[in-house]
Design a protein around this motif. Structure first.
Motif, short mmCIF file in Angstrom:
data_model
loop_
_atom_site.label_atom_id
_atom_site.label_comp_id
_atom_site.label_asym_id
_atom_site.label_seq_id
_atom_site.Cartn_x
_atom_site.Cartn_y
_atom_site.Cartn_z
N LYS A 16 20.11 -9.40 -6.73
CA LYS A 16 19.10 -10.21 -6.05
C LYS A 16 17.74 -9.52 -5.95
CE LYS A 16 20.13 -12.23 -2.23
NZ LYS A 16 20.63 -12.43 -0.86
N SER A 17 17.68 -8.24 -6.26
CA SER A 17 16.43 -7.50 -6.07
C SER A 17 15.34 -7.96 -7.04
CB SER A 17 16.68 -6.00 -6.27
OG SER A 17 16.99 -5.72 -7.63
N GLU A 18 14.11 -7.63 -6.72
CA GLU A 18 12.98 -8.02 -7.56
C GLU A 18 13.00 -7.32 -8.92
OE1 GLU A 18 9.44 -7.28 -5.41
OE2 GLU A 18 9.79 -8.85 -3.90
N ASP A 19 13.66 -6.18 -8.97
CA ASP A 19 13.70 -5.41 -10.23
C ASP A 19 14.84 -5.84 -11.15
OD1 ASP A 19 11.52 -3.92 -9.43
OD2 ASP A 19 12.76 -2.42 -8.41
N ALA A 20 15.70 -6.75 -10.67
CA ALA A 20 16.82 -7.20 -11.52
C ALA A 20 16.27 -8.01 -12.69
CB ALA A 20 17.79 -8.04 -10.69
N ALA A 37 23.53 -10.28 -24.23
CA ALA A 37 22.71 -10.15 -23.03
C ALA A 37 23.43 -9.28 -22.01
CB ALA A 37 22.40 -11.51 -22.43
N LYS A 38 22.68 -8.64 -21.17
CA LYS A 38 23.25 -7.86 -20.07
C LYS A 38 22.37 -8.01 -18.83
CE LYS A 38 21.03 -3.53 -21.54
NZ LYS A 38 21.26 -2.12 -21.92
N LEU A 39 23.00 -7.89 -17.72
CA LEU A 39 22.32 -8.02 -16.43
C LEU A 39 22.13 -6.62 -15.85
CD1 LEU A 39 21.25 -9.99 -14.27
CD2 LEU A 39 23.57 -10.06 -13.33
N VAL A 40 20.90 -6.26 -15.60
CA VAL A 40 20.58 -4.93 -15.08
C VAL A 40 19.92 -5.09 -13.72
CG1 VAL A 40 19.31 -2.79 -15.48
CG2 VAL A 40 20.27 -4.04 -17.43
N GLY A 41 20.42 -4.36 -12.74
CA GLY A 41 19.86 -4.46 -11.39
C GLY A 41 19.85 -3.12 -10.69
N GLN A 42 18.98 -3.01 -9.69
CA GLN A 42 18.84 -1.79 -8.89
C GLN A 42 18.39 -2.21 -7.50
OE1 GLN A 42 15.79 0.90 -10.26
NE2 GLN A 42 16.86 2.70 -9.41
N LYS A 43 19.15 -1.84 -6.51
CA LYS A 43 18.84 -2.27 -5.14
C LYS A 43 17.46 -1.80 -4.71
CE LYS A 43 20.62 -2.21 -0.41
NZ LYS A 43 21.71 -1.73 0.47
N SER A 44 17.15 -0.57 -4.97
CA SER A 44 15.82 -0.01 -4.68
C SER A 44 15.60 1.20 -5.56
CB SER A 44 15.71 0.37 -3.20
OG SER A 44 16.69 1.31 -2.84
N LEU A 102 37.88 -10.65 -2.44
CA LEU A 102 36.45 -10.95 -2.42
C LEU A 102 36.08 -12.13 -1.52
CD1 LEU A 102 35.77 -10.63 -6.25
CD2 LEU A 102 35.03 -9.04 -4.47
N GLU A 103 37.05 -12.97 -1.18
CA GLU A 103 36.72 -14.21 -0.48
C GLU A 103 36.03 -13.96 0.85
OE1 GLU A 103 40.42 -16.24 -0.24
OE2 GLU A 103 40.08 -17.37 -2.07
N VAL A 104 36.51 -12.95 1.58
CA VAL A 104 35.95 -12.70 2.90
C VAL A 104 34.63 -11.96 2.83
CG1 VAL A 104 38.20 -12.73 4.03
CG2 VAL A 104 37.33 -10.58 3.11
N HIS A 105 34.28 -11.44 1.66
CA HIS A 105 33.08 -10.62 1.55
C HIS A 105 31.92 -11.31 0.85
CE1 HIS A 105 35.48 -7.29 2.94
NE2 HIS A 105 36.26 -7.31 1.87
N LEU A 106 32.19 -12.41 0.16
CA LEU A 106 31.15 -12.96 -0.71
C LEU A 106 30.97 -14.46 -0.51
CD1 LEU A 106 29.21 -12.28 -3.05
CD2 LEU A 106 31.03 -12.92 -4.62
N GLU A 107 29.74 -14.85 -0.28
CA GLU A 107 29.34 -16.25 -0.27
C GLU A 107 28.57 -16.52 -1.56
OE1 GLU A 107 30.07 -18.56 1.89
OE2 GLU A 107 31.14 -17.25 3.28
N PRO A 108 28.53 -17.79 -2.04
CA PRO A 108 27.77 -18.09 -3.27
C PRO A 108 26.31 -17.65 -3.14
CG PRO A 108 29.15 -19.95 -2.66
CD PRO A 108 29.24 -18.97 -1.52
N VAL A 109 25.81 -17.01 -4.17
CA VAL A 109 24.44 -16.48 -4.17
C VAL A 109 23.73 -17.02 -5.41
CG1 VAL A 109 23.00 -14.42 -4.22
CG2 VAL A 109 25.20 -14.38 -3.00
N PHE A 110 22.49 -17.51 -5.19
CA PHE A 110 21.68 -18.04 -6.29
C PHE A 110 20.35 -17.29 -6.34
CE2 PHE A 110 24.45 -21.40 -4.83
CZ PHE A 110 24.94 -21.97 -6.00
N GLY A 111 19.76 -17.25 -7.53
CA GLY A 111 18.46 -16.61 -7.66
C GLY A 111 17.90 -16.76 -9.05
N GLN A 112 16.70 -16.23 -9.22
CA GLN A 112 16.01 -16.30 -10.50
C GLN A 112 15.84 -14.89 -11.05
OE1 GLN A 112 12.30 -18.41 -10.32
NE2 GLN A 112 11.93 -18.27 -12.53
N LEU A 113 15.94 -14.76 -12.35
CA LEU A 113 15.87 -13.45 -12.99
C LEU A 113 14.63 -13.31 -13.86
CD1 LEU A 113 19.59 -13.07 -14.15
CD2 LEU A 113 18.46 -11.71 -12.39
N THR A 114 14.13 -12.10 -13.91
CA THR A 114 13.11 -11.76 -14.90
C THR A 114 13.82 -11.54 -16.24
OG1 THR A 114 11.75 -10.69 -13.21
CG2 THR A 114 11.31 -10.11 -15.51
#
Length: 250
Positions: free
Chosen positions: A88-92, A108-115, A3-15
């Motif tokens: 990261k999507s708005e629907d997450a 708790a669970k994290l639910v997301g959908q790219k589009s 994963l190291e070469v594919h992922l940089e730290p990502v931050f965001g806010q959730l609904t």
């Protein structure tokens, strides 16, 4: 595969929402942090910096199983990108389940959908308590500060480049303005008519044929015609033709 070469730290806010819509417990703002603690694991932390901190840690093999169950094709890196973009999507959203008064949600669970129309991801989270929660919040805060510091440094460097570029542009405008001013001054000067070679020849002929020049030539001609021949050169005619002696030719 890692994963190291594919992922940089990502931050965001959730609904955030309760699975039980009848719950009256207040909801706080939640931030998430996606990171790779090592090359074989993907980590997700979610917290409200208060009484609810959650975490999920997935190994590469678990992520491969998720890819198969969700039905996302493509390469490994494409799947990781899809996973991150879904979170990261708005629907997450963070879905909270159950509650125990002051301790907040029980699960708790994290639910997301790219589009819309794309497969959904759902990741179950484990609640952290005590020192574990405190450490997770501290690490998230530190990583968030490092991210902010990096962005701020990039901004400062970009601002410096913009300032340098502005100076160059200003100097170039000033130079162009000076050149334009010189051109305008030059264009306002009276134009000097150029004299060609034919004009010079005509001028020369005109000068030579002027009345003054003609009078001078006439005067010289008259002097030549009226010149008196020396006496010793004159022929004496007294009934015989005289020949010049040898001395006369010398």
């Amino acid at each position: 595969m890692g994963l190291e070469v594919h992922l940089e730290p990502v931050f965001g806010q959730l609904t955030v929402e309760w699975a039980d819509m009848g719950s009256a417990l207040p909801l706080r703002q939640y931030l998430f942090h996606i990171h790779a603690p090592d090359s074989l694991h993907l980590g997700i932390r979610v917290t409200d910096f208060h009484s609810n901190t959650w975490e999920a840690l997935r190994s590469v093999s678990q992520l491969e199983d998720m890819q198969d169950s969700i039905g996302i094709g493509g390469t490994w890196s494409e799947f990781i990108d899809y996973l991150v973009m879904s979170i990261k999507s708005e629907d997450a959203k963070l879905v909270l389940e159950g509650h125990s008064t002051s301790e907040g949600a029980a699960a708790a669970k994290l639910v997301g959908q790219k589009s819309k129309g794309m497969p959904k991801i759902s990741i179950a989270l484990t609640k952290l308590v005590g020192s574990g929660a405190t450490e997770a919040i501290a690490n998230l805060s530190l990583q968030l500060f490092k991210e902010f510091k990096g962005i701020n440094q990039s901004y400062v460097e970009e601002r410096e480049r913009c300032m340098q570029l502005s100076k160059v542009v200003s100097a170039e405008k000033e130079r162009n303005g000076s050149i334009q001013s010189q051109l305008e001054q030059y264009s306002k000067r009276p134009k000097i008519q150029r004299i060609g070679s034919s004009d010079i020849a005509g001028f020369s002929n005109g000068a030579q044929n002027s009345p003054e020049k003609q009078a001078t030539r006439d005067a010289k001609s008259t002097k030549v015609v009226n010149r008196v021949v020396p006496a010793y050169r004159r022929a004496k005619v007294r009934g015989a033709v005289l020949q010049d002696t040898e001395d006369e030719h010398k």
